[in-house]
Structures are given as C-alpha cells and as structure tokens.
Design a protein around this motif. Structure first.
Motif, PDB file in Angstrom:
ATOM      1  N   GLN A  52      17.536   2.554  -1.326  1.00 40.47           N
ATOM      2  CA  GLN A  52      18.339   3.159  -0.486  1.00 40.47           C
ATOM      3  C   GLN A  52      19.439   3.838  -1.173  1.00 40.47           C
ATOM      4  OE1 GLN A  52      20.095  -0.352   1.719  1.00 40.47           O
ATOM      5  NE2 GLN A  52      18.410  -0.246   3.206  1.00 40.47           N
ATOM      6  N   ARG A  53      19.873   3.586  -2.045  1.00 42.51           N
ATOM      7  CA  ARG A  53      20.745   4.377  -3.098  1.00 42.51           C
ATOM      8  C   ARG A  53      20.505   4.105  -4.664  1.00 42.51           C
ATOM      9  NH1 ARG A  53      22.494  -0.774  -2.847  1.00 42.51           N
ATOM     10  NH2 ARG A  53      23.754  -1.250  -4.807  1.00 42.51           N
ATOM     11  N   VAL A  54      21.275   5.084  -5.476  1.00 46.31           N
ATOM     12  CA  VAL A  54      21.218   4.923  -6.780  1.00 46.31           C
ATOM     13  C   VAL A  54      22.652   4.901  -7.064  1.00 46.31           C
ATOM     14  CG1 VAL A  54      20.638   5.959  -8.958  1.00 46.31           C
ATOM     15  CG2 VAL A  54      18.892   5.828  -7.399  1.00 46.31           C
ATOM     16  N   ASP A  55      23.328   4.163  -7.719  1.00 45.25           N
ATOM     17  CA  ASP A  55      24.666   3.986  -7.965  1.00 45.25           C
ATOM     18  C   ASP A  55      25.242   4.925  -8.921  1.00 45.25           C
ATOM     19  OD1 ASP A  55      25.653   1.652  -6.065  1.00 45.25           O
ATOM     20  OD2 ASP A  55      24.006   0.592  -7.190  1.00 45.25           O
ATOM     21  N   VAL A  56      24.476   4.816 -10.151  1.00 45.73           N
ATOM     22  CA  VAL A  56      24.687   5.746 -11.286  1.00 45.73           C
ATOM     23  C   VAL A  56      23.272   6.111 -11.759  1.00 45.73           C
ATOM     24  CG1 VAL A  56      24.696   3.833 -12.652  1.00 45.73           C
ATOM     25  CG2 VAL A  56      25.883   6.106 -13.232  1.00 45.73           C
ATOM     26  N   ALA A  57      23.432   7.709 -11.957  1.00 47.80           N
ATOM     27  CA  ALA A  57      22.191   8.366 -12.490  1.00 47.80           C
ATOM     28  C   ALA A  57      22.359   9.100 -14.050  1.00 47.80           C
ATOM     29  CB  ALA A  57      21.495   9.403 -11.618  1.00 47.80           C
ATOM     30  N   PHE A  58      21.774   8.480 -15.000  1.00 45.49           N
ATOM     31  CA  PHE A  58      21.949   9.051 -16.194  1.00 45.49           C
ATOM     32  C   PHE A  58      21.026  10.208 -16.388  1.00 45.49           C
ATOM     33  CE2 PHE A  58      23.500   4.849 -16.529  1.00 45.49           C
ATOM     34  CZ  PHE A  58      24.316   4.745 -17.732  1.00 45.49           C
ATOM     35  N   LEU A  59      21.572  11.331 -16.466  1.00 37.46           N
ATOM     36  CA  LEU A  59      20.457  12.708 -16.265  1.00 37.46           C
ATOM     37  C   LEU A  59      20.835  13.707 -17.338  1.00 37.46           C
ATOM     38  CD1 LEU A  59      21.057  13.392 -12.537  1.00 37.46           C
ATOM     39  CD2 LEU A  59      19.295  12.052 -13.678  1.00 37.46           C
ATOM     40  N   PRO A  60      19.886  14.287 -18.196  1.00 34.87           N
ATOM     41  CA  PRO A  60      19.968  15.106 -19.080  1.00 34.87           C
ATOM     42  C   PRO A  60      20.703  16.475 -18.647  1.00 34.87           C
ATOM     43  CG  PRO A  60      17.879  15.051 -18.513  1.00 34.87           C
ATOM     44  CD  PRO A  60      18.392  13.892 -17.944  1.00 34.87           C
ATOM     45  N   VAL A  61      21.595  17.141 -19.180  1.00 32.07           N
ATOM     46  CA  VAL A  61      22.168  18.221 -18.717  1.00 32.07           C
ATOM     47  C   VAL A  61      22.169  19.214 -19.775  1.00 32.07           C
ATOM     48  CG1 VAL A  61      23.825  16.823 -17.195  1.00 32.07           C
ATOM     49  CG2 VAL A  61      24.685  17.620 -19.269  1.00 32.07           C
ATOM     50  N   GLY A  62      21.490  19.206 -20.739  1.00 36.04           N
ATOM     51  CA  GLY A  62      21.765  20.313 -21.846  1.00 36.04           C
ATOM     52  C   GLY A  62      20.924  21.515 -21.906  1.00 36.04           C
ATOM     53  N   GLY A  63      19.773  21.439 -20.863  1.00 33.14           N
ATOM     54  CA  GLY A  63      19.125  22.787 -20.819  1.00 33.14           C
ATOM     55  C   GLY A  63      18.002  22.747 -22.126  1.00 33.14           C
ATOM     56  N   THR A  64      17.290  23.776 -21.952  1.00 27.78           N
ATOM     57  CA  THR A  64      16.584  24.303 -22.878  1.00 27.78           C
ATOM     58  C   THR A  64      15.450  23.194 -23.394  1.00 27.78           C
ATOM     59  OG1 THR A  64      18.234  25.311 -24.262  1.00 27.78           O
ATOM     60  CG2 THR A  64      16.199  24.897 -25.605  1.00 27.78           C
ATOM     61  N   LEU A  65      15.696  21.818 -23.544  1.00 32.65           N
ATOM     62  CA  LEU A  65      14.639  21.109 -23.491  1.00 32.65           C
ATOM     63  C   LEU A  65      14.334  19.970 -22.603  1.00 32.65           C
ATOM     64  CD1 LEU A  65      15.857  19.956 -27.245  1.00 32.65           C
ATOM     65  CD2 LEU A  65      13.982  21.482 -27.009  1.00 32.65           C
ATOM     66  N   THR A  66      15.235  20.139 -21.630  1.00 26.97           N
ATOM     67  CA  THR A  66      15.439  19.160 -20.421  1.00 26.97           C
ATOM     68  C   THR A  66      15.924  20.090 -19.259  1.00 26.97           C
ATOM     69  OG1 THR A  66      17.564  18.549 -20.899  1.00 26.97           O
ATOM     70  CG2 THR A  66      15.785  17.245 -22.050  1.00 26.97           C
ATOM     71  N   MET A  67      16.478  19.493 -18.131  1.00 31.17           N
ATOM     72  CA  MET A  67      17.139  19.958 -16.916  1.00 31.17           C
ATOM     73  C   MET A  67      18.433  20.485 -17.682  1.00 31.17           C
ATOM     74  SD  MET A  67      16.737  17.443 -13.935  1.00 31.17           S
ATOM     75  CE  MET A  67      17.262  15.834 -14.755  1.00 31.17           C
ATOM     76  N   ASP A  68      18.966  21.496 -17.083  1.00 34.04           N
ATOM     77  CA  ASP A  68      20.391  21.921 -17.252  1.00 34.04           C
ATOM     78  C   ASP A  68      21.374  21.178 -16.246  1.00 34.04           C
ATOM     79  OD1 ASP A  68      20.066  23.184 -14.937  1.00 34.04           O
ATOM     80  OD2 ASP A  68      20.069  25.244 -15.848  1.00 34.04           O
ATOM     81  N   VAL A  69      22.389  21.290 -16.172  1.00 31.94           N
ATOM     82  CA  VAL A  69      23.409  20.689 -15.175  1.00 31.94           C
ATOM     83  C   VAL A  69      22.996  21.027 -13.772  1.00 31.94           C
ATOM     84  CG1 VAL A  69      25.171  22.364 -15.337  1.00 31.94           C
ATOM     85  CG2 VAL A  69      25.827  19.924 -14.770  1.00 31.94           C
ATOM     86  N   TYR A  70      22.642  22.274 -13.403  1.00 33.77           N
ATOM     87  CA  TYR A  70      22.328  22.585 -12.217  1.00 33.77           C
ATOM     88  C   TYR A  70      21.183  22.052 -11.593  1.00 33.77           C
ATOM     89  CZ  TYR A  70      25.834  26.161 -13.055  1.00 33.77           C
ATOM     90  OH  TYR A  70      27.173  26.727 -13.459  1.00 33.77           O
ATOM     91  N   ASP A  71      20.176  21.631 -12.335  1.00 35.70           N
ATOM     92  CA  ASP A  71      18.799  21.127 -12.100  1.00 35.70           C
ATOM     93  C   ASP A  71      19.246  19.670 -11.934  1.00 35.70           C
ATOM     94  OD1 ASP A  71      17.385  23.202 -11.965  1.00 35.70           O
ATOM     95  OD2 ASP A  71      16.310  22.885 -13.970  1.00 35.70           O
ATOM     96  N   ALA A  72      20.189  18.934 -12.928  1.00 33.18           N
ATOM     97  CA  ALA A  72      20.451  17.596 -12.960  1.00 33.18           C
ATOM     98  C   ALA A  72      21.225  17.191 -11.544  1.00 33.18           C
ATOM     99  CB  ALA A  72      21.378  17.273 -13.757  1.00 33.18           C
ATOM    100  N   LEU A  73      22.142  18.142 -11.059  1.00 36.63           N
ATOM    101  CA  LEU A  73      22.736  18.011  -9.734  1.00 36.63           C
ATOM    102  C   LEU A  73      21.749  18.125  -8.410  1.00 36.63           C
ATOM    103  CD1 LEU A  73      25.874  20.328 -10.042  1.00 36.63           C
ATOM    104  CD2 LEU A  73      25.884  17.768 -10.205  1.00 36.63           C
ATOM    105  N   LEU A  74      20.607  18.800  -8.524  1.00 39.36           N
ATOM    106  CA  LEU A  74      19.914  18.878  -7.584  1.00 39.36           C
ATOM    107  C   LEU A  74      18.804  17.494  -7.717  1.00 39.36           C
ATOM    108  CD1 LEU A  74      18.177  19.985  -5.222  1.00 39.36           C
ATOM    109  CD2 LEU A  74      16.879  21.281  -6.993  1.00 39.36           C
ATOM    110  N   ALA A  75      18.451  17.120  -8.782  1.00 43.45           N
ATOM    111  CA  ALA A  75      18.048  15.849  -9.059  1.00 43.45           C
ATOM    112  C   ALA A  75      18.736  14.673  -8.494  1.00 43.45           C
ATOM    113  CB  ALA A  75      17.774  15.522 -10.773  1.00 43.45           C
ATOM    114  N   ALA A  76      20.013  14.647  -8.661  1.00 40.88           N
ATOM    115  CA  ALA A  76      20.990  13.494  -8.261  1.00 40.88           C
ATOM    116  C   ALA A  76      20.854  13.680  -6.484  1.00 40.88           C
ATOM    117  CB  ALA A  76      22.305  13.893  -8.650  1.00 40.88           C
ATOM    118  N   ASN A  77      20.778  14.745  -5.917  1.00 43.98           N
ATOM    119  CA  ASN A  77      20.527  14.835  -4.562  1.00 43.98           C
ATOM    120  C   ASN A  77      18.923  14.157  -4.296  1.00 43.98           C
ATOM    121  OD1 ASN A  77      22.765  15.973  -3.469  1.00 43.98           O
ATOM    122  ND2 ASN A  77      21.959  18.048  -3.783  1.00 43.98           N
TER     123      ASN A  77
END
Length: 227
Positions: free
Chosen positions: A155-180
């Motif tokens: 029903q919810r995720v209380d906290v999401a640990f997400l990569p935000v560095g880009g290049t090798l993983t998602m960047d912060v903009y992708d991470a914000l979409l992932a959080a949605n």
C-alpha cells in the motif's frame, strides 16, 4: 528505525534491535575514511549485486560478526566457497522471513559479476516489511516499469533508498519518478559523489525533489537519522 550512512550505497539500519548492513563498501571508499569498521556491528548483510563497490567489506563483517549474508544464490555460493556458511540464498521474486521482518528480493536493471569474473546472478533490490515500516532498497538500477509492481504489492513505501548519481544508475530525476511508481514520498539518495562521474549538484537535486512534493535526504557520511 535508526539509519546510519556509511558512504556510497552502504547503510546500517537498526530494525528493532537487529542490525542490517546494506552493500558494505568502506575500505576502498576514499570518502569514508572517517568510518571505523571495527566499531560497526552487523547481524545481517544484504547485498544487491556483486560489484566491488557493493560487497567489498561483506566478507569482513561476515567473519567478524558472524553476520548472515543475504544475496542471490550465486553470490551466496561464492561466499560459501570462501568458507562463509552463514548465508541466505535468494533470487528475484523470493521472500524470506528474518528476525527483523520479511524480505522480498525484487528486480534491478543493472549488471553484476564477482571479483574473480564468475557469474553472479541477477542484480537486485529489496523490499523489507519490518514491524512498522516498509523499506525499498533499490540497489543499482535504471528506471524500470518493474518498480510499479511494488506499488501493487504494498500500500505504501515509507522510505525508498534510491541511486541518484546518474551515469551508472538512475539520476535524481529518474529517482523521483521511481518514487512515484513505488508510492514513496520519502527518498534517501545513494550512489552519488563517490567518483567524479557520479557527482551531483545537491542544490539542484533537492530543489527538483521539492518541486515534485518528495522529501529527498542526502545524508552525510557517518550521519545518523531516525524514522
């Protein structure tokens, strides 16, 4: 839940008295020079994949603390070959009940290989259902539609640990979409600033999060917070 940031994608979570260490990479992280490994105690070690920057210190803590390594089947077997028997084999979609909660291994879009070049199975993330929190640790990953399954399962995720560095993983903009997609309002960033190719503009990242109504935390190495 107490969270201690140990640099890169390495966190120590205290979940009801059980100490859970994620992706330990301290020894070879120049930014984590202030961290005293000997002072850290772990009961479980969760590994997202087999790249050195996510497992370099797993053997150290498994040996020092007899901490159980939770990882893909192939990674667990590799550690057993090194004499470490306290392992929990998992694979994508599997769930295990551990003293701190239920752990589900979920898909991550990345790569994975063991230090000797042998096959390491698939990279992964984890969803943890503890007594009062649901936690998503994404590991190294791209933005992927598989994340939407998490919102269907929980029903919810209380906290999401997400990569935000880009290049090798998602960047912060992708991470914000992932959080949605996983239905998480609070994000703790990881996998950034360790090397020049994943350095981020903190002001820009935090501003982007505010614009989307998300709470992004970029912790200092050694910092502790309670949720």
């Amino acid at each position: 839940m107490e969270i201690t940031y140990l640099g890169h994608s390495c966190f120590l979570l205290d979940l009801g008295g059980t100490r859970v260490l994620f992706d330990p990479f301290i020894t070879y992280n120049e930014l984590a020079g202030s961290i005293d490994k000997e002072a850290i105690q772990a009961d479980f070690i969760l590994l997202s994949h087999a790249h050195q920057d996510h497992m370099a210190d797993a053997e150290y803590f498994a040996t020092k603390d007899n901490a159980a390594i939770v990882a893909s089947y192939e990674v667990c077997e590799w550690y057993k070959g090194k004499g470490i028997q306290n392992v929990v084999h998992m694979n994508i979609g599997g769930k295990v009940n551990l003293p701190f909660g239920t752990v589900r291994m979920v898909f991550a879009a990345h790569s994975s290989v063991l230090p000797d070049g042998s096959y390491a199975g698939n990279p992964a993330g984890y969803v943890i259902e503890s007594a009062d929190k649901i936690i998503y640790f994404a590991g190294d990953t791209a933005l992927t539609y598989d994340m939407k399954i998490i919102a269907e399962l929980y029903q919810r995720v209380d906290v999401a640990f997400l990569p935000v560095g880009g290049t090798l993983t998602m960047d912060v903009y992708d991470a914000l979409l992932a959080a949605n997609w996983v239905n998480a309002r609070r994000i703790i960033g990881m996998h950034y600033d360790t090397w020049p190719n994943i350095e981020i503009d903190h002001v820009e990242a935090l501003g982007a999060a505010r614009q989307t109504g998300k709470e992004l935390t970029l912790m200092q190495i050694g910092e502790k917070i309670n949720l």
